[in-house]
Design a protein around this motif. Structure first.
Motif, PDB file in Angstrom:
ATOM      1  N   ARG A  14       0.840  -1.195   0.000  1.00 49.51           N
ATOM      2  CA  ARG A  14       0.000   0.000   0.000  1.00 49.51           C
ATOM      3  C   ARG A  14       0.875   1.244   0.000  1.00 49.51           C
ATOM      4  NH1 ARG A  14      -4.754   0.880   4.429  1.00 49.51           N
ATOM      5  NH2 ARG A  14      -6.031   2.205   3.120  1.00 49.51           N
ATOM      6  N   ASP A  15       0.404   2.278  -0.662  1.00 49.64           N
ATOM      7  CA  ASP A  15       1.071   3.577  -0.640  1.00 49.64           C
ATOM      8  C   ASP A  15       2.558   3.494  -0.997  1.00 49.64           C
ATOM      9  OD1 ASP A  15      -1.343   4.754   0.180  1.00 49.64           O
ATOM     10  OD2 ASP A  15      -0.872   4.391   2.290  1.00 49.64           O
ATOM     11  N   SER A  16       2.877   2.730  -2.040  1.00 48.52           N
ATOM     12  CA  SER A  16       4.244   2.599  -2.549  1.00 48.52           C
ATOM     13  C   SER A  16       5.201   1.929  -1.567  1.00 48.52           C
ATOM     14  CB  SER A  16       4.804   3.965  -2.961  1.00 48.52           C
ATOM     15  OG  SER A  16       3.988   4.551  -3.942  1.00 48.52           O
ATOM     16  N   VAL A  17       4.648   1.153  -0.649  1.00 49.65           N
ATOM     17  CA  VAL A  17       5.461   0.403   0.312  1.00 49.65           C
ATOM     18  C   VAL A  17       4.999  -1.054   0.302  1.00 49.65           C
ATOM     19  CG1 VAL A  17       6.017   0.080   2.755  1.00 49.65           C
ATOM     20  CG2 VAL A  17       5.825   2.386   1.828  1.00 49.65           C
ATOM     21  N   LYS A  18       5.968  -1.958   0.283  1.00 50.08           N
ATOM     22  CA  LYS A  18       5.671  -3.377   0.416  1.00 50.08           C
ATOM     23  C   LYS A  18       6.447  -3.901   1.621  1.00 50.08           C
ATOM     24  CE  LYS A  18       4.724  -4.249  -4.408  1.00 50.08           C
ATOM     25  NZ  LYS A  18       5.008  -5.061  -5.591  1.00 50.08           N
ATOM     26  N   ILE A  19       5.800  -4.787   2.358  1.00 51.58           N
ATOM     27  CA  ILE A  19       6.450  -5.455   3.484  1.00 51.58           C
ATOM     28  C   ILE A  19       6.327  -6.952   3.254  1.00 51.58           C
ATOM     29  CG2 ILE A  19       6.469  -5.845   5.974  1.00 51.58           C
ATOM     30  CD1 ILE A  19       5.269  -3.019   6.299  1.00 51.58           C
ATOM     31  N   TYR A  20       7.467  -7.621   3.348  1.00 52.04           N
ATOM     32  CA  TYR A  20       7.518  -9.066   3.157  1.00 52.04           C
ATOM     33  C   TYR A  20       7.905  -9.735   4.459  1.00 52.04           C
ATOM     34  CZ  TYR A  20       7.687  -7.906  -1.801  1.00 52.04           C
ATOM     35  OH  TYR A  20       7.407  -7.422  -3.049  1.00 52.04           O
ATOM     36  N   ARG A  21       7.225 -10.836   4.778  1.00 48.24           N
ATOM     37  CA  ARG A  21       7.599 -11.648   5.930  1.00 48.24           C
ATOM     38  C   ARG A  21       8.693 -12.611   5.477  1.00 48.24           C
ATOM     39  NH1 ARG A  21       5.874 -16.521   8.676  1.00 48.24           N
ATOM     40  NH2 ARG A  21       4.399 -16.975   7.033  1.00 48.24           N
ATOM     41  N   VAL A  22       9.718 -12.758   6.275  1.00 48.88           N
ATOM     42  CA  VAL A  22      10.791 -13.720   6.000  1.00 48.88           C
ATOM     43  C   VAL A  22      10.298 -15.067   6.489  1.00 48.88           C
ATOM     44  CG1 VAL A  22      13.178 -14.345   6.464  1.00 48.88           C
ATOM     45  CG2 VAL A  22      12.539 -11.921   6.303  1.00 48.88           C
ATOM     46  N   LEU A  23      10.169 -16.007   5.576  1.00 49.84           N
ATOM     47  CA  LEU A  23       9.636 -17.320   5.942  1.00 49.84           C
ATOM     48  C   LEU A  23      10.689 -18.156   6.651  1.00 49.84           C
ATOM     49  CD1 LEU A  23       7.618 -18.112   2.694  1.00 49.84           C
ATOM     50  CD2 LEU A  23       6.766 -17.212   4.865  1.00 49.84           C
ATOM     51  N   PRO A  24      10.243 -19.051   7.532  1.00 47.42           N
ATOM     52  CA  PRO A  24      11.201 -19.902   8.261  1.00 47.42           C
ATOM     53  C   PRO A  24      11.941 -20.859   7.343  1.00 47.42           C
ATOM     54  CG  PRO A  24       8.940 -20.236   9.073  1.00 47.42           C
ATOM     55  CD  PRO A  24       8.888 -19.269   7.952  1.00 47.42           C
TER      56      PRO A  24
END
Length: 71
Positions: A61-71
């Motif tokens: 959203r709003d030109s930002v992406k957040i990724y979770r680091v998978l185990p």
């Protein structure tokens, strides 16, 4: 802090994942650097974070992406 830079600089998803896990990172923030810093460099190549074996997109959203680091 150098490890954080390496996570963003590498184009290899496996390497970015390994570095993130070794550093204890659980999420990776990927802003659109062109909008936020005025730079068009390739410092943060985001395509590696689209590798579903290593990262999961949790916010876009709003030109930002957040990724979770998978185990």
């Amino acid at each position: 802090m150098e490890t954080a830079g390496a996570i963003y600089r590498t184009d290899d998803a496996s390497e970015a994942h390994r570095l993130a896990r070794e550093s204890g990172c659980t999420y990776v923030l990927m802003p659109d650097r062109r909008l936020n810093t005025g730079t068009f460099d390739n410092y943060a190549n985001a395509t590696k974070f689209e590798a579903a074996d290593y990262f999961q997109l949790v916010y876009d959203r709003d030109s930002v992406k957040i990724y979770r680091v998978l185990p």
